[in-house]
Write an enzyme that holds these catalytic residues in place. Structure first.
Site: not given
Length: 1922
Positions: A1443, A1488, A1533, A1676, A1678, A1744
């Protein structure tokens, strides 16, 4: 004729006991067992089997339960008429347990015998159950024989216990055995003595069990002996020794030969001499050779009585079978006689009987207090109702109930609702905590029908609601509290009300199906069921007056119709249970009826008497009569309604009619009578006409109260205790008799919401009086009451009056979102009633029973040599100080050993108060605190927590916590006011005796400190601890305490923190006695303290240890010392020196050689010499003293709170000071979490190191942590997160020390039980698990969240690995995609190359102070020029996809299609071709974050023209690249673009001026732009190119900060909707924003004076265009945050204030290189599951996920391997266990790169990029190899199936052989490892399995930068860091 029979029976009774009415009434006349013909017909042949047929070979007879139920009542009822009281039942052991095993019972047989026993009970006969008669079953004999056989007595006790559980509620008396000769002969033992012993042991075993079982029934136990048996075969021990103490009465089988009285008298006399003090039951009586019995049955009866009386036998009953056999033949002639007799004795009504019974009572007689206790096994309970307390009205799928609608309709006081109520839905553990403090046997609660079936029917079942009740039930049982569950407590699902509610008969089937579900789901654990709670209230208030929902006012028709429906629904549910569940579940089903007592207003008026009875029949009889009497309404009720309707022109009341079938169906449908009672009424005949429909007019009565009756806060409750006794007698007389037990299931009194809410004396008096009236009913009136259930556990939502009436024993603060719960005076009172089982006549004396609890076994500790300098314990720093943060902070799961002791601590001066009460003398702290200025806020300990007056309260808290020990201290001046034993204060001694006895009674071990700083002032006046005289005085105090309390206290601490006494009291002088002599006094004082300690130890050793067997120690204070520079030996020495001066000062003399540490002697001696002193300031012990002190501790106790960073320092010589003598300096790390005390920072890992130091320094003695805790400076502290984090991490470090390091840790105590007086800081720092309100004179104690948390740790005995955290082995689906990601601006560089235009990030990074270290992406990783290198890395990783993003300004320099930069486009074409050539599929992100600056100059994403620009840009890419790219991401995002870029300005374009508007406008345009591009692709390119296109949304997972708080739960939900839902809801749901966002932003906008919401609105056509614009969900993710509610001021206009949440993180979560990123794998699975549930299970691609580090390059990035291992495993669980449609996973990131605002400081890459080398070389980290291995294996192959071909060879490592400590093997992630290996595993966490030796060497070689050391070396270094 039966009159004759009765007379014979009466003769037997009365003559046996003297003509005494009371005894005659209690005389047992016993018949049975069943006649053979009847028994055979019913399949109950065992009742009459000849002896030779019993035993192994008998064929199973088919029991006929239906016949049993129908035939037996007819057979039994005449027996009761004849005066028979009891009936023998022989239980068939072989039938019930065919294999002799209680777990394999024959359910049908059990059911049949229950039917038999129930038939007896229904006939008013009591059962005498014989457990076994005759030969032992073959299966049992087989098990009891042979060498490995189970003992016969164990098998019998197991059978007896089984029988007790199955039938105990229906049995009055038990016989273990009858027909003993047969029993003995059939046992598989040859020796008669052995046979006798086996039977005796079996009998005694059951006796013990029966009398120790806490049970609603008990029963008395006997064994059947024959007079012949007694003489012929008994060894004396069977009778006089074995059985004397294990029978409650003797059962005797007698033969009486007419005319042979002499022999009979002789045998009886011999028997009596053996059993002189026992009651005798003639269990079997055979009258032989008496021809005259048929002519005159009185003769043998009289002769037997005479014979027995002659011997003065204590006969309590007799077998009357032989008389009955004769009478049965002539019974048929007796009917007319009986009828005549009945006519003569026309019955009076139950009401008249009861009223007359009490009418003549004088007031003093009526109100006298009965001092007595309830029968053993009486059940104490407490109740709640779902809608009163649960809240969560619409949470987790709950449906709306009629009470929800009622509240929302504004029908409640002050418009209150039950939406949150007490928040019990989220506070199960809080409520259980209170229940454990109260310790009832029962908790009565109700199920919310609409929480289980949201729409009322089983078409939708809400699993989360079911889970809630299941957890509650499990936790109750875990706390030894039996659940009593109400199916319906008024809260009907609104969906059923819409169909007519209880007026619609179809509701019956809905209720049955709901009940069926509950029985099948919970019935394995719930044994007491209530169908309806107070149905009168439903009918009367819901459908009569309309005060309750559904608010219908129709007292004449609806009210009666509803009652009719409810009765039928109840009966149907009872029959359902009876036929379908009872035989397996063995529970009981009843209902709870409420009733006042009715007293005639004018006792002389027969009209008023009848009106009173009518009132009871209308209130109670309405429901009770159909169920408990005859299946129909009371005659009085029917007659009254008929009369009303006849007198009035219209039908006033419509009472429905039961059919005959319904009557038989309704009758008898309750196993107990639940009674709810609050108050009484004076009743007179009705004054008003009867023709207006109304409860009183229809019943023709008027209600009044006596003005002298005290009124409660509610107008309908007056306190009339004596009404309860009368009502109970009435219920017993009218409905239950001896057949059906009564459960008082609701009784309580409300207080208002003003005044003293906690000291509820009204409620205490109410309970005292009402419970005593229940006691009178049981003891004086023989009413069978089995329970008392108080209302209510908590203040709650009380219907129409809302929260203004409070019924709770615990106060709930409804103003506080935490809903804190505080016990009231009534809670403590009721718990003491429960403990004493009533009101015992005298205070129970101290228990003389030996104290049994876990305690350390004293064993002499070894003699150890003096410590070296530095000590050998320096290995601890060598071992731990080089740990990485990841290794150090990794959370560890496990449990402590079974005998580990958990406790909590306090001390006398800090909690007791009563500073001068009852003769206590002043202490030095009393005097010190009374001097203004000495203490913060001039606080004193005069009252403190008032524990001197609150023993009950403190034990309540300890019981709730579930601690195994309580450490407290004795106040020397409370016991010896002058400090000397010539002044003993008995009041003080009594206080400690009460406390210790209370602890022991609750199985809590007292740990008692003799001296916790509060020296009697009288002793300070002679010099205090500077005077040698104190050694003797302390010894005499200790001696007195050992002698007085040592029978119960087995763990003594002489001195608490002697190092603090010496230094703060005599060195710095900040503590009393305020001596400021830092260089000498501390050493002198310590010298005396050590000698005083040793003296007390020897006194205990010499005088008490042999008899008391306790342990004794002292308890120093210790902080861990971490060397500032671990590589500097001087700092290591300084850290060791710090510990020797701090703790070795006292522990070295005791645990080592009787002398101070060498380093102390050396340093103080040398410095004294340098200071020109003639000798050392450190005193010297003589050889004799050293010998005396050495070894004076049995265990090592210490207190610890924090750590210090220590470095060597040359200190001043003057002034002389203990502190300077240490030659070091101390600091703390500012990143360590702070607390209320500046030197108490939380450093959990220091505890593990400290425990290891003690282990190394003192030879691993038994260690007890006596104090550990944290202070918080705040007024209110109930939601004490910081304290939970503290315990969560500190206890975990203790666990590591025990499990991994082999430290001999035996116990852990929290400081402190409650907030208290914290010395010179006064009451500011709060350390308690319980909050104390020091402004309230009652000092109420409120559990904090940490108390509930600690209680859970205690229950789990540590921190077991949660089920959901267990590692899952397995593989992803075959076509799963593995990818890695980058972004253009972060890696490409070439910022002006080949015609690229400027982007907003070019501009932002060239703006000062925007980027860390002023970094830019000008060059970044230079990927623009390094396609080949990048693709080689990707090939090595084995990814299937890559990606990357396209730089908009590289392709369209000004953002528009006016000019296409072919050079830029060519770069991407070449990259894509290279990928495809390597068989790697491109995943392309269109945007992005790097917007062309030219577009930003015209407003960027705030200008809606950008939608068209973005569409045009996308079209260029689809046209040019779409034939090769099959996976497109429109926007990456969008949240960060909108919020960071335009809200707070921390990302380009850096706009922050409109934080409450710009983000929403930008988000709006982003969503529309995405939708347009999706439609473009869908309509123009999809058919030809066949790709996928969607959006990538980022989100953290949000957990509530306090999961037990509905407000925090709501905040977590809101956080997600504002974050992920902002963009996902329009696209994946309905084209519009979610309701949470719309409502919040609109409400705040309007409150700010705006005319409309700041959130833009989509038009209908836009919604249609946006909805469904996805092919997959790009995620995404985290990390996770903890969220809580934060109310911003109205005027703050921002996204954050609209969201109204704040976030924190859990201190136990691992850190990363990014402050925002904590390692929280569990959140990954949860967010995936949430997306599945919220958005209808879309296909998900994780685009991600990764972790960062900071600092110098470390090749072996174990933390990253751990991150990927755990996160990817959670993704696997989401797929395999949760059914999430996850199709691919993308790691962030390929290589270290430009991380936006932090520049190059945070590194996420698999590949290290050396940015200081212009060539920007890339080098793989260990994690690159690890990730490629996961890809190669497509997951995690199970090692149990052998080595998988996808795994490469693991490196060979030969660890050094560990020396095993206490824990030889440790269970770690499912493996049994040595503690050394577990430690390695803990740090490396399997990461090294990824670091194949060969593979890594190749990797490193391939990328040209060889490591300076081999991976093998680095591996060895890593394993040496343990």
């Amino acid at each position: 004729m039966d009159l004759i029979c009765k007379t014979v029976i009466f003769l037997l009774a009365s003559l046996s006991l003297g003509i005494d009415g009371e005894f005659a009434r209690n005389f047992i006349t016993i018949a049975g067992p069943l006649p053979s013909e009847l028994a055979e017909r019913l399949g109950l042949q065992d009742q009459v089997l000849p002896k030779d047929q019993q035993g192994p070979g008998m064929a199973a007879a088919q029991c006929q339960p239906d016949l049993v139920a129908s035939e037996l009542p007819r057979y039994f009822s005449p027996l009761r008429e004849l005066g028979v009281t009891h009936y023998k039942v022989l239980l068939p052991w072989a039938r019930l347990l065919p294999e002799g095993n209680a777990t394999k019972a024959d359910g049908a047989q059990v059911w049949c015998y229950r039917q038999l026993l129930e038939a007896l009970a229904a006939a008013g006969l009591r059962a005498v159950l014989v457990l076994h008669q005759g030969r032992v079953p073959g299966a049992v004999a087989a098990q009891a024989s042979g060498r490995n056989g189970r003992a016969f007595n164990k098998l019998f006790v197991e059978y007896a216990e089984f029988s007790f559980h199955a039938f105990g509620d229906l049995v009055d008396a038990w016989l273990s055995f009858s027909d003993l000769p047969e029993v003995l002969q059939s046992l598989p033992y040859n020796d008669p003595q052995e046979q006798v012993q086996a039977v005796a042991a079996a009998h005694e075993g059951f006796y013990t069990t029966l009398h120790e079982m806490i049970s609603p029934v008990g029963g008395k136990l006997s064994i059947a002996l024959e007079i012949s048996t007694v003489q012929d075969m008994t060894p004396s021990e069977l009778l006089s020794v074995s059985l004397q103490d294990s029978v409650d009465f003797v059962s005797l089988s007698l033969q009486y030969h007419c005319g042979n009285e002499t022999d009979f008298y002789k045998k009886l006399s011999e028997f009596q001499s053996v059993w002189k003090d026992k009651d005798i039951l003639v269990f079997s009586l055979k009258v032989l050779d008496c021809a005259s019995v048929e002519e005159n049955p009185f003769i043998p009866a009289a002769a037997i009585v005479t014979a027995i009386n002659k011997e003065e036998a204590r006969m309590v009953g007799c077998d009357v079978n032989d008389f009955l056999d004769y009478f049965s033949e002539v019974l048929s002639e007796t009917n007319t006689l009986q009828e005549n007799l009945d006519a003569v004795l026309a019955p009076r009504s139950s009401y008249q009987t009861v009223w007359e019974m009490f009418a003549e009572q004088s007031e003093s007689e009526r109100d006298s207090f009965l001092q007595d206790v309830f029968p053993r096994g009486f059940l104490w309970g407490i109740s709640t109702g779902a809608f009163n307390i649960e809240g969560a009205w619409a949470e987790d799928g709950k449906g709306e109930s009629i009470w929800d609608q009622f509240g929302h309709g504004g029908h409640v006081h002050m418009n209150q609702t039950a939406d949150v109520a007490c928040d019990s839905y989220y506070k199960t553990s809080y409520d259980i905590y209170l229940l454990r403090g109260l310790h009832p046997q029962l908790y009565k609660f109700s199920l919310s029908w609409s929480r289980i079936f949201p729409a009322g029917t089983n078409e939708t079942i809400n699993s989360k609601g079911v889970d809630y009740y299941s957890r509650l039930i499990d936790q109750l049982l875990d706390s030894n509290i039996e659940p009593m569950v109400t199916l319906f407590h008024w809260d009907l699902p609104q969906a059923l009300q819409a169909l007519g509610g209880w007026q619609n008969e179809s509701i019956i089937d809905a209720f049955v199906s709901y009940a069926d579900f509950c029985f099948s789901t919970f019935g394995d654990r719930v044994k007491l069921w209530i169908t309806f709670h107070e149905p009168w209230v439903i009918s009367y208030a819901g459908y009569g007056t309309g005060e309750h929902p559904p608010g219908i006012t129709d007292p004449g028709a609806a009210s009666y119709k509803v009652a009719h429906t409810i009765l039928k629904a109840h009966a149907k549910v009872w029959h359902l249970y009876n036929s379908k569940y009872r035989s397996q579940q063995l529970g009981k089903v009843g209902l709870v009826l409420n009733s006042d007592w009715a007293e005639p207003k004018t006792p002389a008026s027969s009209e008023d008497v009848r009106a009173s009875e009518r009132y009871l029949q209308f209130m109670l009889g309405w429901f009770a009569h159909p169920i408990f009497v005859n299946g129909d309404y009371p005659d009085m009720l029917k007659a009254q309604i008929q009369e009303v309707n006849q007198q009035c022109s219209t039908t006033v009341a419509q009472l429905p009619v039961f059919t005959e079938e319904e009557k038989s169906w309704v009758k008898g449908t309750a196993d107990f009578f639940g009674l709810s009672h609050y108050t009484s009424r004076l009743v007179s005949a009705g004054a008003n006409g009867m023709c207006t429909p109304g409860y009183e007019s229809i019943g023709n009565f008027s209600l009044h109260v006596d003005p002298s009756w005290p009124q409660a806060a509610s107008s309908w409750i007056h306190v009339v205790p004596w009404g309860l006794r009368r009502l109970l007698k009435f219920v017993s007389q009218e409905y239950t008799g001896s057949k059906i037990p009564i459960y008082i299931a609701g009784s309580g009194v409300p207080t208002g919401d003003t005044g003293d809410l906690l000291n509820d004396t009204l409620r205490v008096d109410y309970f005292r009086q009402y419970i005593d009236e229940a006691l009178k009913a049981v003891k004086l009136d023989a009413v069978d009451v089995r329970s008392y259930i108080a209302r209510s556990l908590l203040d709650g939502f009380e219907g129409p009056v809302g929260y203004s009436l409070k019924f709770g024993l615990h106060h709930v603060n409804f103003e506080d979102s935490n809903r804190p719960r505080t016990p009231k005076a009534s809670a403590y009172f009721y718990s003491s009633v429960i403990e004493k089982n009533g009101f015992p006549s005298k205070a129970l004396g101290r228990s003389s029973a030996p104290v049994v609890f876990d305690r350390p076994v004293p064993s002499k500790l070894p003699n150890l040599p003096a410590s070296e300098v530095p000590s050998k314990a320096k290995v601890v720093w060598q071992k731990f100080s080089s740990q990485t943060a990841h290794e150090r902070d990794m959370y560890f799961y496990g449990t402590f050993p079974e005998d580990f002791t958990w406790g909590v601590s306090s001390s006398a001066y800090q909690i007791e108060g009563g500073w001068d009460a009852d003769g206590k003398g002043p202490s030095i702290w009393d005097n010190f605190t009374h001097v203004p200025g000495n203490i913060n806020n001039n606080d004193t300990g005069d009252i403190a927590c008032d524990s001197y007056n609150k023993v009950e309260e403190d034990i309540y808290l300890l019981r709730a916590l579930g601690v195994k020990n309580y450490r407290f201290s004795l106040s020397w001046p409370r016991i010896f006011p002058t400090g000397r034993n010539n002044s003993i204060n008995s009041h003080g001694v009594d206080y400690y005796n009460r406390l210790i006895d209370g602890l022991v009674a609750n199985n809590i071990t007292p740990i008692v400190t003799l001296y916790h700083w509060d020296l009697p002032q009288a002793l300070q006046d002679i010099g205090g601890w500077e005077s040698d005289e104190l050694i003797d005085l302390f010894d005499s105090f200790a001696d007195f305490c050992f002698r007085t309390f040592g029978d119960r206290v087995k763990f003594w601490i002489t001195f608490n923190e002697p190092n603090i006494i010496a230094w703060l009291g005599y060195g710095l002088g900040t503590f009393p006695p305020s001596v400021k002599d830092p260089g000498s006094a501390p050493y002198r004082v310590a010298h005396i303290l050590l000698k005083a300690h040793a003296r007390a130890y020897h006194t205990y050793d010499d005088k008490y240890r042999a008899s008391q067997a306790g342990v004794i120690a002292l308890c120093p204070f210790i902080s861990w010392a971490e060397p500032k520079t671990p590589s500097d030996p001087r700092d290591i020495e300084a850290a060791d020196r710090y510990l020797q001066f701090l703790v070795g000062w006292f522990t070295h003399p005791i645990f080592k050689n009787g002398d101070y540490p060498e380093v102390m002697k050396w340093k103080v001696g040398n410095r004294s010499e340098l200071q020109n002193l003639p000798s050392s300031r450190l005193p010297v012990f003589t050889e004799e003293e050293r010998e005396y002190i050495r070894g004076t501790a049995d265990v090592f106790c210490f207190n610890t709170y924090s750590s210090k960073i220590v470095t060597h320092s040359t200190t001043r010589l003057k002034p002389f000071s203990y502190e300077y003598d240490q030659e070091l300096s101390k600091t703390v790390d500012s990143s360590w979490p702070s607390s209320a005390l500046s030197d108490h920072r939380a450093v959990a890992w220091g505890l593990r190191r400290l425990l290891n130091w003690i282990k190394e320094e003192y030879g691993n003695p038994p260690i007890y942590i006596i104090e550990n805790g944290v202070g918080v400076k705040t007024k209110l502290d109930v939601n004490d997160n910081a304290r939970i984090f503290y315990y969560k991490t500190y206890i975990d470090e203790a666990l590591k020390a025990y499990k991994v390091d082999g430290v001999n840790l035996k116990g852990y105590n929290v400081w402190s039980l409650m907030d208290n007086f914290e010395w010179v800081d006064g009451y500011d720092p709060k350390f308690g698990l319980h909050q104390i309100d020091f402004d309230n004179p009652n000092r109420p104690r409120t559990p904090k969240r940490s108390a509930v948390y600690y209680a859970e740790i205690i229950r789990n005995n540590g921190i077991p690995l949660p089920k959901e955290e267990e590692f899952l082995y397995g593989e992803f689906p075959d076509n799963f995609w593995w990818s890695v990601a980058t972004a253009a601006y972060q890696i490409e560089g070439g910022w002006r190359a080949d015609g690229k235009g400027l982007s907003i990030w070019d501009k932002y990074s060239h703006t000062p102070l925007r980027i860390g270290n002023d970094a830019t992406g000008d060059v970044a990783c230079d990927s623009y020029h390094k396609i080949e290198e990048d693709v080689e890395m990707l090939k090595s990783l084995k990814v299937s996809h890559y990606r990357f993003s396209i730089s908009w300004s590289r392709v369209l320099p000004d953002g528009t299609t006016r000019y296409i930069n072919e050079m830029g486009l060519n770069y991407y074409e070449r990259l894509i071709d290279a990928l495809l050539a390597a068989n790697i599929m491109p995943q392309v992100t269109l945007y992005h974050w790097d917007l062309p600056q030219a577009l930003q100059d015209v407003g960027g994403w705030e200008n809606d023209t950008i939608i068209q620009r973005f569409k045009e840009y996308a079209e260029v890419l689809f046209q040019r690249l779409g034939d090769k790219v099959k996976f497109w991401i429109t926007l990456n995002e969008p949240y960060n673009t909108a919020y960071l870029g335009y809200g707070v300005g921390t990302a380009a374009p850096g706009i922050s001026v409109r934080p409450g508007r710009a983000p929403y406008v930008v988000g709006h345009n982003l969503i529309k732009a995405h939708a347009e591009v999706w439609h473009l692709y869908n309509e123009t390119y999809r058919a030809k190119q066949g790709g996928l296109i969607s959006i990538t949304i980022n989100s953290d997972w949000a957990e509530p900060r306090n999961p037990h708080n509905q407000e925090d739960v709501g905040a977590a939900r809101r956080f997600l909707q504002f974050f992920l839902g902002w963009f996902a809801h329009p696209i994946f749901k309905n084209g519009d924003y979610n309701e949470v966002m719309k409502r919040r932003i609109r409400d705040r906008s309007l409150a700010q004076g705006l005319s409309k919401s700041r959130l833009p609105e989509f038009t209908e056509s836009e919604k249609q265009r946006i909805k469904g614009t996805y092919d997959y969900f790009g995620l995404n993710h985290y990390t996770t945050v903890l969220t809580y509610n934060l109310n911003y001021p109205k005027g703050v206009i921002s996204y954050d204030s609209d969201r109204g949440t704040a976030t924190v993180t859990d201190r136990s979560w691992l850190n990363s290189g990014s402050i925002w990123l904590k390692v929280t794998p569990f959140g990954f699975r949860k967010i995936l599951r949430w997306i599945k549930e919220e958005y209808n299970n879309p296909p998900i691609y994780v685009t991600e996920n990764g972790v960062s580090e900071r600092g110098a390059f470390q090749f072996n990035d174990t933390w990253r391997m751990h991150y990927y291992r755990t996160y990817i495993n959670e993704a696997l669980k989401a797929v395999a266990l949760d059914g999430v449609d996850l199709r691919g996973y993308t790691a962030w990131t390929l290589m270290d790169n430009f991380e936006w605002a932090v520049g190059y400081q945070e590194k996420f890459g698999f590949y290290h990029v050396n940015f200081s080398d212009p060539a920007l070389p890339r080098r793989p980290k260990a994690s690159a190899k690890y990730y490629s291995q996961i890809i190669n294996c497509n997951g995690f192959p199970d090692p149990a199936t052998g080595p998988h071909p996808c795994l490469e060879q693991e490196p060979e490592v030969t660890p050094t052989e560990p020396t095993l400590g206490a824990a030889d093997s440790v269970s770690f992630l499912g493996l049994e490892l040595t503690s050394q290996n577990a430690e390695i595993a803990l740090y490396v966490l399997f990461a090294l399995s990824a670091v194949g030796a060969l593979g890594l060497a190749l990797f490193a070689y391939k990328y040209g930068k060889s490591s300076k050391r081999s991976h093998k070396q680095s591996h060895m270094e890593l394993s040496n860091k343990m």
